[in-house]
Motif scaffolding. Sequence first.
Motif, short mmCIF file in Angstrom:
data_model
loop_
_atom_site.label_atom_id
_atom_site.label_comp_id
_atom_site.label_asym_id
_atom_site.label_seq_id
_atom_site.Cartn_x
_atom_site.Cartn_y
_atom_site.Cartn_z
N ILE B 19 0.85 -1.20 0.00
CA ILE B 19 0.00 0.00 0.00
C ILE B 19 0.89 1.25 0.00
O ILE B 19 0.66 2.22 -0.73
N LEU B 20 1.94 1.22 0.82
CA LEU B 20 2.82 2.39 0.96
C LEU B 20 3.66 2.62 -0.30
O LEU B 20 4.16 3.72 -0.51
N ASP B 26 -5.59 0.35 -1.82
CA ASP B 26 -6.32 -0.18 -0.67
C ASP B 26 -7.83 -0.19 -0.91
O ASP B 26 -8.40 0.78 -1.41
N LYS B 27 -8.48 -1.29 -0.55
CA LYS B 27 -9.94 -1.38 -0.60
C LYS B 27 -10.52 -1.61 0.78
O LYS B 27 -11.72 -1.54 0.98
N ILE B 29 -10.10 0.04 3.70
CA ILE B 29 -10.56 1.18 4.50
C ILE B 29 -12.05 1.42 4.24
O ILE B 29 -12.85 1.46 5.18
N ALA B 30 -12.41 1.54 2.97
CA ALA B 30 -13.82 1.81 2.65
C ALA B 30 -14.71 0.65 3.07
O ALA B 30 -15.81 0.84 3.60
N ALA B 33 -14.92 0.63 6.94
CA ALA B 33 -15.64 1.84 7.37
C ALA B 33 -17.15 1.67 7.18
O ALA B 33 -17.94 1.99 8.07
N LEU B 43 -15.63 4.77 12.58
CA LEU B 43 -14.20 4.63 12.31
C LEU B 43 -13.58 6.00 12.54
O LEU B 43 -13.87 6.95 11.81
N ARG B 44 -12.73 6.12 13.56
CA ARG B 44 -12.23 7.43 13.95
C ARG B 44 -10.87 7.75 13.34
O ARG B 44 -10.55 8.91 13.10
N GLU B 45 -10.07 6.72 13.12
CA GLU B 45 -8.74 6.98 12.55
C GLU B 45 -8.20 5.72 11.90
O GLU B 45 -8.53 4.61 12.29
N VAL B 46 -7.36 5.94 10.89
CA VAL B 46 -6.73 4.84 10.16
C VAL B 46 -5.25 5.14 10.09
O VAL B 46 -4.85 6.30 9.89
N ARG B 47 -4.43 4.11 10.24
CA ARG B 47 -3.01 4.27 9.96
C ARG B 47 -2.59 3.19 8.98
O ARG B 47 -3.01 2.04 9.09
N VAL B 48 -1.77 3.57 8.02
CA VAL B 48 -1.15 2.60 7.13
C VAL B 48 0.31 2.51 7.54
O VAL B 48 1.01 3.53 7.57
N GLU B 58 3.73 0.00 17.69
CA GLU B 58 3.44 1.36 18.15
C GLU B 58 1.99 1.74 17.82
O GLU B 58 1.26 2.26 18.66
N ARG B 66 -7.22 3.86 22.85
CA ARG B 66 -8.14 5.00 22.79
C ARG B 66 -9.36 4.78 21.91
O ARG B 66 -10.06 5.73 21.56
#
Lengths: 253, 253
Positions: B19-20, B26-27, B29-30, B33, B43-48, B58, B66
């Motif tokens: 992805i990076l 990417d499919k 996330i959607a 979500a 869904l409040r936050e996503v990290r790749v 981490e 949280r």
Amino acid sequence: MTDTARIWTAALIVIGDEILSGRTQDKNIAQIATWLGVQGIRLREVRVVADDMDAIAEAVNTLRARNDYLFTTGGIGPTHDDITVDAIAAAVGVPVIVHPQARAILERYYETRGGLTDARLRMARVPEGADLIVNRMSGAPGIKFGNIYIMAGVPSITAGMLDGLTGTLEGGLPLLSTTVGCWVAESEIAELLAQTERAYDGVQIGSYPFFREGRTGANFVIRSTDQAQLDACAAALSDALAAMGREPFAGGI
Amino acid sequence: MTDTARIWTAALIVIGDEILSGRTQDKNIAQIATWLGVQGIRLREVRVVADDMDAIAEAVNTLRARNDYLFTTGGIGPTHDDITVDAIAAAVGVPVIVHPQARAILERYYETRGGLTDARLRMARVPEGADLIVNRMSGAPGIKFGNIYIMAGVPSITAGMLDGLTGTLEGGLPLLSTTVGCWVAESEIAELLAQTERAYDGVQIGSYPFFREGRTGANFVIRSTDQAQLDACAAALSDALAAMGREPFAGGI
């Protein structure tokens, strides 16, 4: 001047409730990742955050400190939910000002489109000390503040901003890649992949399985900054697959 | 039991160099979500993050603390670059074990496909204390550890894992949405949008501009957990657009 030994990194913050709600399929991660790769810069991490001042500021301050470059997409339009410039200015501790050149661009654009209203003028706001990123495709400029590059949410507009930045960011050697595909279950050759990766310094092999027409296959993506290592590793993997009676496909399946 | 006042949140970590690098769009996330929205979870936050033990750990420890729920996608296959289970086990401080039920599923699956090799057995590894998430579509189970839900990178396999989870996660009221489209520049009605949003408690309006066939338009997505507030806000916005001589399109353009 390119420092070949150093790895240059970037992070990306995708800002927008529409991504987190699933309504909009993000296209900017892949677009910016690909563009950065060509500049010799690795996209190391991405965060998607809501249209929320604190969430944006937290991500900005964490990621700008530990990467050479930080990109953001989204939230720079004229409406009340466009808070990216305010959030970044707050994060870096400077006021928001109207950028004279951005104002001039907007005045020209809206001259025949109803004039420059207060809402439209919002799009000329930048963190104090920022420069504009010229966009010769759509006209809408991006914003550069220190190592932060502020881009649009609409992918076609961001494309024009990236075009304006091309060749201006210092990077290292581009990460090269080549793909070998094979009709094989990745679980059959997991050990071969690990051995092959270990045998070639600085080379990484990613394994991406798929299921098509009832058959199992995988593409093995080999990455390195060194073309000779890349080619040698791909040849070794292909030979090993062929020796197992599994035909390798150069370029992937 | 649903607590209507409380907002339930989730985070997602998308794990994978592909992805990076921009190679893979990417499919997940959607997909995740949208699924979460139906469960009444935001869904409040996503990290790749990269295929890197420390980066995964981490993100896992920050986000699981949280949010009510943490999802991950990617990195649970049989090859050397599949390190998600190890990274999560390290993050939460438990050893990795072979899950007996996962082993039995794999034994059955590979009975007619060359047997269960060491590489394949890797896919039965879980953080100690984890449960499996049944997947009636492809058979490949996901993994549940505490509030962490570990999913596949291949979107069609993740779809089966989500299907197995449907209805099992406690959530709040689903966030409802409705869309009003209009052939109008969003900058023309920015103030109207802000006023309308302020007039309806608990309602958010997102503005998503587009350019099609040489014309400017926007979709205004109105979100609320309260159907009556949602309908009233959409009606007010539509009426105001019509009063300006701009035809509103219910459902969007």
